[in-house]
Write a protein that holds these residues in place. Sequence first.
Motif, PDB file in Angstrom:
ATOM      1  N   ALA A   1      10.439  12.141 -35.177  1.00 57.41           N
ATOM      2  CA  ALA A   1      10.342  10.740 -35.592  1.00 57.41           C
ATOM      3  C   ALA A   1      10.737  10.521 -37.039  1.00 57.41           C
ATOM      4  O   ALA A   1      10.948   9.377 -37.458  1.00 57.41           O
ATOM      5  N   ALA A   2      10.843  11.590 -37.821  1.00 61.96           N
ATOM      6  CA  ALA A   2      11.071  11.448 -39.264  1.00 61.96           C
ATOM      7  C   ALA A   2      12.354  10.679 -39.570  1.00 61.96           C
ATOM      8  O   ALA A   2      12.367   9.752 -40.385  1.00 61.96           O
ATOM      9  N   GLU A   3      13.457  11.057 -38.918  1.00 55.16           N
ATOM     10  CA  GLU A   3      14.742  10.410 -39.220  1.00 55.16           C
ATOM     11  C   GLU A   3      14.766   8.928 -38.831  1.00 55.16           C
ATOM     12  O   GLU A   3      15.120   8.077 -39.654  1.00 55.16           O
ATOM     13  N   PRO A   4      14.395   8.571 -37.587  1.00 60.02           N
ATOM     14  CA  PRO A   4      14.432   7.127 -37.261  1.00 60.02           C
ATOM     15  C   PRO A   4      13.454   6.301 -38.087  1.00 60.02           C
ATOM     16  O   PRO A   4      13.767   5.159 -38.461  1.00 60.02           O
ATOM     17  N   LEU A   5      12.275   6.841 -38.399  1.00 62.79           N
ATOM     18  CA  LEU A   5      11.298   6.085 -39.177  1.00 62.79           C
ATOM     19  C   LEU A   5      11.759   5.872 -40.614  1.00 62.79           C
ATOM     20  O   LEU A   5      11.255   4.970 -41.294  1.00 62.79           O
ATOM     21  N   ALA A   6      12.705   6.672 -41.074  1.00 60.40           N
ATOM     22  CA  ALA A   6      13.217   6.508 -42.436  1.00 60.40           C
ATOM     23  C   ALA A   6      14.266   5.403 -42.528  1.00 60.40           C
ATOM     24  O   ALA A   6      14.633   4.987 -43.633  1.00 60.40           O
ATOM     25  N   ARG A   7      14.734   4.902 -41.396  1.00 58.58           N
ATOM     26  CA  ARG A   7      15.752   3.860 -41.390  1.00 58.58           C
ATOM     27  C   ARG A   7      15.128   2.479 -41.263  1.00 58.58           C
ATOM     28  O   ARG A   7      13.986   2.335 -40.818  1.00 58.58           O
ATOM     29  N   VAL A   8      15.872   1.459 -41.685  1.00 58.12           N
ATOM     30  CA  VAL A   8      15.365   0.082 -41.640  1.00 58.12           C
ATOM     31  C   VAL A   8      15.163  -0.368 -40.200  1.00 58.12           C
ATOM     32  O   VAL A   8      14.127  -0.919 -39.842  1.00 58.12           O
TER      33      VAL A   8
END
Length: 297
Positions: free
Chosen positions: A141-148
């Motif tokens: 989840a780290a990558e998608p949660l870092a995006r707007v």
Amino acid sequence: MILNDTPGVGQILREVWRPLVALFVWDVIVTVTYFYLPFTAPSLPLTIFGTVLALFLTARSTSAYQRWWESRTLWGAMINASRSLAREAVTFLGPRDEGQTRDLKRSIVLRHLAYVNALRCQLRRQPTRDEVLRFLSEEEAAEPLARVNVANALLDGTGQRIALAQREGRIDTIQQTQFERVLVDIANAQGGMERIKNTPLPMQYRFFPMLFTRVFCVLLPIGLVETLGVATPIGSTIAGLMFLAAHKIGDDLVDPFANTVHDVPLTAMCRTIEIDLLQGIGDEAPAPVQPVKGVLW
């Protein structure tokens, strides 16, 4: 979404008691003034004003309902596309008990469940983190949660996993194309939902109906008092209520993702997707969302 044929009395009172009280007090003031200082007001201008206002409010309510119904249609398309994506994952990627293939199928399904719930939260302007972590690990989840746009990031990740499966020979290019068609349908539905959420009705549709409704309610007892006499507060308040209700209907439907009782039931529809997809890969699924006091969320 309210499921009852008629809203409860308590709900009606909560939504309209303030304008009704103000309208009734004004009607009483006009009636008392008329008996102490009689006056005559022509009825024709008020009749024309009321007719034009009714047409204006009807057009506004129709536009608001079209937005609500389009939102429901887009979510219906999302449900269908979600089922198609899971079915293709199960059929194209072979039996459930093959190690890495099984993990890939589960990854596609779980990422999509995280996607629809993240999209629901984004549309309702709610935090997405907890919903995403219900289906994905912290690392995933780290990558998608870092995006707007968390939902779009999750959809991108699903596309990347399908492309990887094609490169590894798990699916052929025709099957990858089938996957991509479904992902395009999902992305188009998301774009339509975001357009509705981020594009309010034009300013004229929001400001002038409110202004004209209030002006009409102010003028209404002045035009009725000569005919109704002491019954003016009751008659004028009931007539004003009809116009206030027509205006409120537009307000209730104009944003179908505002997380109110009048919304499209996003939580229930996300749960429908969750049940269908989890059962499709042989996992235990939660129970459907049930209405709460006649409201399906």
